[in-house]
Design a protein around this motif. Structure first.
Motif, PDB file in Angstrom:
ATOM      1  N   ASP A   1       3.985  38.549   0.573  1.00 17.86           N
ATOM      2  CA  ASP A   1       4.106  39.387  -0.624  1.00 17.86           C
ATOM      3  C   ASP A   1       5.760  39.398  -0.820  1.00 17.86           C
ATOM      4  O   ASP A   1       6.004  40.312  -1.485  1.00 17.86           O
ATOM      5  CB  ASP A   1       3.555  40.501  -0.725  1.00 17.86           C
ATOM      6  N   ASN A   2       6.309  38.598  -0.042  1.00 18.42           N
ATOM      7  CA  ASN A   2       8.000  38.854  -0.139  1.00 18.42           C
ATOM      8  C   ASN A   2       8.179  40.303  -0.011  1.00 18.42           C
ATOM      9  O   ASN A   2       9.156  40.956  -0.306  1.00 18.42           O
ATOM     10  CB  ASN A   2       8.475  38.607  -1.539  1.00 18.42           C
ATOM     11  N   ALA A   3       7.604  40.894   1.106  1.00 19.52           N
ATOM     12  CA  ALA A   3       7.861  42.380   1.224  1.00 19.52           C
ATOM     13  C   ALA A   3       9.098  42.895   1.703  1.00 19.52           C
ATOM     14  O   ALA A   3       9.290  43.781   1.639  1.00 19.52           O
ATOM     15  CB  ALA A   3       6.597  42.913   2.265  1.00 19.52           C
ATOM     16  N   LEU A   4       9.808  41.798   2.444  1.00 22.16           N
ATOM     17  CA  LEU A   4      11.126  42.333   3.242  1.00 22.16           C
ATOM     18  C   LEU A   4      12.157  42.436   1.781  1.00 22.16           C
ATOM     19  O   LEU A   4      13.089  42.921   2.266  1.00 22.16           O
ATOM     20  CB  LEU A   4      11.484  41.426   4.240  1.00 22.16           C
ATOM     21  N   LEU A   5      12.153  41.826   0.785  1.00 20.32           N
ATOM     22  CA  LEU A   5      13.125  41.672  -0.111  1.00 20.32           C
ATOM     23  C   LEU A   5      12.762  42.157  -1.722  1.00 20.32           C
ATOM     24  O   LEU A   5      13.722  42.636  -2.155  1.00 20.32           O
ATOM     25  CB  LEU A   5      13.336  40.223  -0.399  1.00 20.32           C
ATOM     26  N   ALA A   6      11.431  42.140  -2.096  1.00 20.74           N
ATOM     27  CA  ALA A   6      11.296  42.495  -3.314  1.00 20.74           C
ATOM     28  C   ALA A   6      11.329  44.113  -3.577  1.00 20.74           C
ATOM     29  O   ALA A   6      11.235  45.027  -2.888  1.00 20.74           O
ATOM     30  CB  ALA A   6       9.700  42.211  -3.619  1.00 20.74           C
ATOM     31  N   GLY A   7      12.355  44.269  -4.580  1.00 22.87           N
ATOM     32  CA  GLY A   7      12.781  45.532  -4.938  1.00 22.87           C
ATOM     33  C   GLY A   7      13.748  46.087  -4.226  1.00 22.87           C
ATOM     34  O   GLY A   7      14.081  47.377  -4.516  1.00 22.87           O
ATOM     35  N   LYS A   8      14.401  45.416  -3.384  1.00 21.80           N
ATOM     36  CA  LYS A   8      15.520  45.979  -2.606  1.00 21.80           C
ATOM     37  C   LYS A   8      16.777  45.956  -3.211  1.00 21.80           C
ATOM     38  O   LYS A   8      17.015  44.764  -3.764  1.00 21.80           O
ATOM     39  CB  LYS A   8      15.590  45.097  -1.252  1.00 21.80           C
ATOM     40  N   PRO A   9      17.601  46.772  -3.272  1.00 20.48           N
ATOM     41  CA  PRO A   9      18.932  46.896  -3.935  1.00 20.48           C
ATOM     42  C   PRO A   9      19.821  46.015  -2.936  1.00 20.48           C
ATOM     43  O   PRO A   9      19.861  46.032  -1.726  1.00 20.48           O
ATOM     44  CB  PRO A   9      19.253  48.354  -3.907  1.00 20.48           C
ATOM     45  N   VAL A  10      20.766  45.463  -3.581  1.00 20.29           N
ATOM     46  CA  VAL A  10      21.667  44.503  -2.958  1.00 20.29           C
ATOM     47  C   VAL A  10      23.086  44.745  -3.498  1.00 20.29           C
ATOM     48  O   VAL A  10      23.360  44.885  -4.799  1.00 20.29           O
ATOM     49  CB  VAL A  10      21.382  43.043  -3.068  1.00 20.29           C
ATOM     50  N   ALA A  11      24.247  44.638  -2.748  1.00 20.12           N
ATOM     51  CA  ALA A  11      25.511  44.572  -2.954  1.00 20.12           C
ATOM     52  C   ALA A  11      26.023  43.368  -2.542  1.00 20.12           C
ATOM     53  O   ALA A  11      25.822  42.425  -1.520  1.00 20.12           O
ATOM     54  CB  ALA A  11      26.419  45.905  -2.437  1.00 20.12           C
TER      55      ALA A  11
END
Length: 181
Positions: A97-107
């Motif tokens: 489910d792309n659990a490590l990346l989905a919805g994560k904020p990024v700079a």
């Protein structure tokens, strides 16, 4: 509330200016934020045929799982993003489910030639769309690695650039809290 950011540099060189940006960002963090740095030098290319994830991949995946937000230092190779950074994002995207990346904020930040990795950052933003990462729009950090703002070790020496990094880290903290609300 304490936030944990994870920095990933697309360049593997120890004296890379992009790694230097991440080290400088560690010194410009707002209160309540820490920034760990992932090591990508020993991460092999993604290969779906592997029956087990290599230890280096497992290590970075665990760091990604613990991170509240990501800080991506994106060099520009041939007008695009560096393979080491894209490769780690590919490994992470294969988690259920792309659990490590989905919805994560990024700079996103980068040091390079005259345009300071602007083309690579644009390509990275396209990758972020597919991965459901949420990059900051502003402030952007494009550093010219050859204009004297870095020393021979790749460390940031330019006060203006340090200020930009501080502003970006504060904005990432604010963005992370906003997305959590």
């Amino acid at each position: 509330m304490s936030l944990q950011f994870l920095g990933l540099a697309g360049s593997l060189r120890a004296k890379s200016t992009n790694r230097g940006l991440l080290r400088a960002a560690q010194g410009q963090l707002p209160a309540g934020v820490s920034l760990a740095l992932a090591e990508l030098a020993d991460v092999p290319f993604y290969n779906a045929d592997l029956s087990e994830k290599p230890a280096a991949v497992q290590r970075v995946l665990a760091q990604l799982a613990a991170a509240d937000a990501l800080v991506l230092a994106c060099p520009e190779y041939n007008y695009s993003l560096a393979p080491a950074l894209k490769n780690m994002l590919d490994w992470a995207s294969r988690e259920p489910d792309n659990a490590l990346l989905a919805g994560k904020p990024v700079a996103i930040m980068g040091a390079g030639g005259g345009m300071g990795t602007s083309r690579a950052q644009y390509h990275l933003r396209q990758v972020c769309v597919y991965l459901d990462l949420h990059p900051l729009n502003k402030p952007e950090v494009f550093a010219n690695a050859f204009a004297g703002g870095f020393d021979e070790h790749g460390d940031v020496r330019d006060e203006r650039l340090l200020g930009q990094l501080a502003a970006q880290m504060q904005a990432l903290k604010d963005w992370t809290l906003r997305l959590r609300a």
